[in-house]
Scaffold this motif. Structure first.
Motif, PDB file in Angstrom:
ATOM      1  N   MET A  11      70.984  86.175  35.017  1.00  0.00           N
ATOM      2  CA  MET A  11      70.898  84.982  34.193  1.00  0.00           C
ATOM      3  C   MET A  11      70.674  83.773  35.100  1.00  0.00           C
ATOM      4  N   ARG A  12      69.790  82.913  34.688  1.00  0.00           N
ATOM      5  CA  ARG A  12      69.524  81.704  35.466  1.00  0.00           C
ATOM      6  C   ARG A  12      70.527  80.620  35.124  1.00  0.00           C
ATOM      7  N   GLN A  13      71.069  80.020  36.165  1.00  0.00           N
ATOM      8  CA  GLN A  13      72.046  78.943  36.034  1.00  0.00           C
ATOM      9  C   GLN A  13      71.433  77.683  36.640  1.00  0.00           C
ATOM     10  N   THR A  14      71.615  76.543  35.985  1.00  0.00           N
ATOM     11  CA  THR A  14      71.113  75.263  36.492  1.00  0.00           C
ATOM     12  C   THR A  14      72.294  74.401  36.905  1.00  0.00           C
ATOM     13  N   ILE A  15      72.263  73.962  38.154  1.00  0.00           N
ATOM     14  CA  ILE A  15      73.343  73.150  38.713  1.00  0.00           C
ATOM     15  C   ILE A  15      72.735  71.880  39.280  1.00  0.00           C
ATOM     16  N   ALA A  16      73.376  70.753  39.018  1.00  0.00           N
ATOM     17  CA  ALA A  16      72.943  69.478  39.584  1.00  0.00           C
ATOM     18  C   ALA A  16      74.085  68.905  40.394  1.00  0.00           C
ATOM     19  N   ALA A  17      73.741  68.283  41.515  1.00  0.00           N
ATOM     20  CA  ALA A  17      74.775  67.701  42.375  1.00  0.00           C
ATOM     21  C   ALA A  17      74.299  66.382  42.940  1.00  0.00           C
ATOM     22  N   LEU A  18      75.216  65.436  43.016  1.00  0.00           N
ATOM     23  CA  LEU A  18      74.972  64.185  43.726  1.00  0.00           C
ATOM     24  C   LEU A  18      75.630  64.320  45.092  1.00  0.00           C
ATOM     25  N   MET A  19      74.889  63.985  46.138  1.00  0.00           N
ATOM     26  CA  MET A  19      75.433  64.126  47.489  1.00  0.00           C
ATOM     27  C   MET A  19      74.942  63.008  48.386  1.00  0.00           C
ATOM     28  N   GLN A  20      75.720  62.762  49.432  1.00  0.00           N
ATOM     29  CA  GLN A  20      75.317  61.764  50.405  1.00  0.00           C
ATOM     30  C   GLN A  20      73.995  62.203  51.030  1.00  0.00           C
ATOM     31  N   ASP A  21      73.112  61.258  51.257  1.00  0.00           N
ATOM     32  CA  ASP A  21      71.820  61.559  51.857  1.00  0.00           C
ATOM     33  C   ASP A  21      71.966  61.509  53.380  1.00  0.00           C
ATOM     34  N   HIS A  22      72.648  62.542  53.931  1.00  0.00           N
ATOM     35  CA  HIS A  22      72.904  62.632  55.367  1.00  0.00           C
ATOM     36  C   HIS A  22      72.264  63.903  55.915  1.00  0.00           C
ATOM     37  N   PRO A  23      71.880  63.905  57.202  1.00  0.00           N
ATOM     38  CA  PRO A  23      71.357  65.135  57.808  1.00  0.00           C
ATOM     39  C   PRO A  23      72.390  66.264  57.711  1.00  0.00           C
ATOM     40  N   GLY A  24      71.934  67.433  57.298  1.00  0.00           N
ATOM     41  CA  GLY A  24      72.805  68.607  57.207  1.00  0.00           C
ATOM     42  C   GLY A  24      73.511  68.793  55.889  1.00  0.00           C
ATOM     43  N   ALA A  25      73.563  67.772  55.035  1.00  0.00           N
ATOM     44  CA  ALA A  25      74.284  67.879  53.759  1.00  0.00           C
ATOM     45  C   ALA A  25      73.652  68.945  52.864  1.00  0.00           C
ATOM     46  N   LEU A  26      72.340  68.930  52.749  1.00  0.00           N
ATOM     47  CA  LEU A  26      71.637  69.908  51.914  1.00  0.00           C
ATOM     48  C   LEU A  26      71.840  71.317  52.461  1.00  0.00           C
ATOM     49  N   ASN A  27      71.758  71.482  53.766  1.00  0.00           N
ATOM     50  CA  ASN A  27      71.942  72.791  54.385  1.00  0.00           C
ATOM     51  C   ASN A  27      73.325  73.357  54.081  1.00  0.00           C
ATOM     52  N   ARG A  28      74.357  72.534  54.177  1.00  0.00           N
ATOM     53  CA  ARG A  28      75.719  73.007  53.883  1.00  0.00           C
ATOM     54  C   ARG A  28      75.854  73.430  52.422  1.00  0.00           C
ATOM     55  N   ALA A  29      75.242  72.673  51.528  1.00  0.00           N
ATOM     56  CA  ALA A  29      75.330  72.997  50.095  1.00  0.00           C
ATOM     57  C   ALA A  29      74.597  74.304  49.781  1.00  0.00           C
ATOM     58  N   ILE A  30      73.394  74.456  50.299  1.00  0.00           N
ATOM     59  CA  ILE A  30      72.595  75.656  50.021  1.00  0.00           C
ATOM     60  C   ILE A  30      73.237  76.897  50.646  1.00  0.00           C
ATOM     61  N   SER A  31      73.889  76.714  51.792  1.00  0.00           N
ATOM     62  CA  SER A  31      74.520  77.851  52.471  1.00  0.00           C
ATOM     63  C   SER A  31      75.589  78.514  51.606  1.00  0.00           C
ATOM     64  N   LEU A  32      76.258  77.753  50.756  1.00  0.00           N
ATOM     65  CA  LEU A  32      77.253  78.349  49.854  1.00  0.00           C
ATOM     66  C   LEU A  32      76.621  79.392  48.943  1.00  0.00           C
ATOM     67  N   PHE A  33      75.405  79.123  48.465  1.00  0.00           N
ATOM     68  CA  PHE A  33      74.713  80.060  47.577  1.00  0.00           C
ATOM     69  C   PHE A  33      74.123  81.224  48.375  1.00  0.00           C
ATOM     70  N   ARG A  34      73.567  80.901  49.532  1.00  0.00           N
ATOM     71  CA  ARG A  34      72.943  81.917  50.380  1.00  0.00           C
ATOM     72  C   ARG A  34      73.965  82.960  50.819  1.00  0.00           C
ATOM     73  N   ARG A  35      75.152  82.520  51.253  1.00  0.00           N
ATOM     74  CA  ARG A  35      76.184  83.447  51.740  1.00  0.00           C
ATOM     75  C   ARG A  35      76.625  84.440  50.666  1.00  0.00           C
ATOM     76  N   ARG A  36      76.536  84.053  49.417  1.00  0.00           N
ATOM     77  CA  ARG A  36      76.941  84.941  48.330  1.00  0.00           C
ATOM     78  C   ARG A  36      75.784  85.773  47.795  1.00  0.00           C
ATOM     79  N   GLY A  37      74.616  85.625  48.386  1.00  0.00           N
ATOM     80  CA  GLY A  37      73.473  86.444  48.004  1.00  0.00           C
ATOM     81  C   GLY A  37      72.805  86.023  46.708  1.00  0.00           C
ATOM     82  N   PHE A  38      73.046  84.794  46.249  1.00  0.00           N
ATOM     83  CA  PHE A  38      72.382  84.323  45.036  1.00  0.00           C
ATOM     84  C   PHE A  38      70.923  84.023  45.349  1.00  0.00           C
ATOM     85  N   ASN A  39      70.026  84.447  44.488  1.00  0.00           N
ATOM     86  CA  ASN A  39      68.616  84.132  44.651  1.00  0.00           C
ATOM     87  C   ASN A  39      68.371  82.718  44.127  1.00  0.00           C
ATOM     88  N   ILE A  40      67.903  81.843  44.992  1.00  0.00           N
ATOM     89  CA  ILE A  40      67.592  80.474  44.576  1.00  0.00           C
ATOM     90  C   ILE A  40      66.181  80.479  44.012  1.00  0.00           C
TER      91      ILE A  40
END
Length: 183
Positions: free
Chosen positions: A1-30
């Protein structure tokens, strides 16, 4: 099932990588990710579509990241969803009129025309983009780029209890639903 998630985050280097890594580590297909500036300077909005059954735990962990301001699971909410596609289609003179007719029906724009191809832009729901792509594929799909889905909760109107409809008015007073991202 496709899930849609929206997040507001600080626009800092590495912030996006840390957020995406949570999904990647659990094997979710983005399936789709779109990130860009929000209405607040220095704050980015990320819209993520993942193939997963249960994302509640990841959403909670995402909320705990330092750079993340707010997370909202939009999956079960009434949302407006859009995506943009640039599509290059084989369009020799004999089939060009048919492709232009499809563009007219779907409210797509022809951005460039060559002697044997057209570049088309279409912004609509992901499902509409899929339908349009299926219809132009037989003409010869040469190239395609899609932005990834963005989504926003619809501003639902609710009647306020005890509010009278003024004489001559067509509807009772309404109250906008609060913004899920209001901080």
């Amino acid at each position: 099932m496709r899930q849609t998630i929206a997040a507001l985050m600080q626009d800092h280097p590495g912030a996006l990588n840390r957020a995406i890594s949570l999904f990647r580590r659990r094997g979710f297909n983005i399936h789709s990710i779109a990130v860009g500036p929000s209405e607040t300077p220095g704050v980015a909005r990320m819209t993520l579509v993942v193939d997963a059954e249960h994302v509640e735990q990841v959403v909670k962990q995402l909320n705990r990241l330092i750079d993340v301001i707010k997370v909202c699971d939009l999956t079960d909410q009434r949302t407006l969803e859009r995506e943009t596609a640039l599509i290059k289609v084989h369009a020799p003179p004999g089939t060009r009129a048919d492709i232009v007719a499809l563009c007219t029906i779907f409210h797509a724009r022809i951005l460039d025309a060559g002697s044997r191809s057209l570049v088309i832009e279409l912004t609509d729901t992901p499902a509409t983009l899929d339908r349009f792509t299926d219809l132009v594929r037989p003409f010869g799909l040469k190239e395609m780029a899609r932005t990834g889905q963005i989504a926003m909760v619809c501003p639902a109107h609710r009647e306020r209890p005890g509010i009278l409809v003024p004489a001559g008015a067509t509807s009772p007073a309404v109250e906008l639903e609060p913004n899920p991202f209001a901080v």
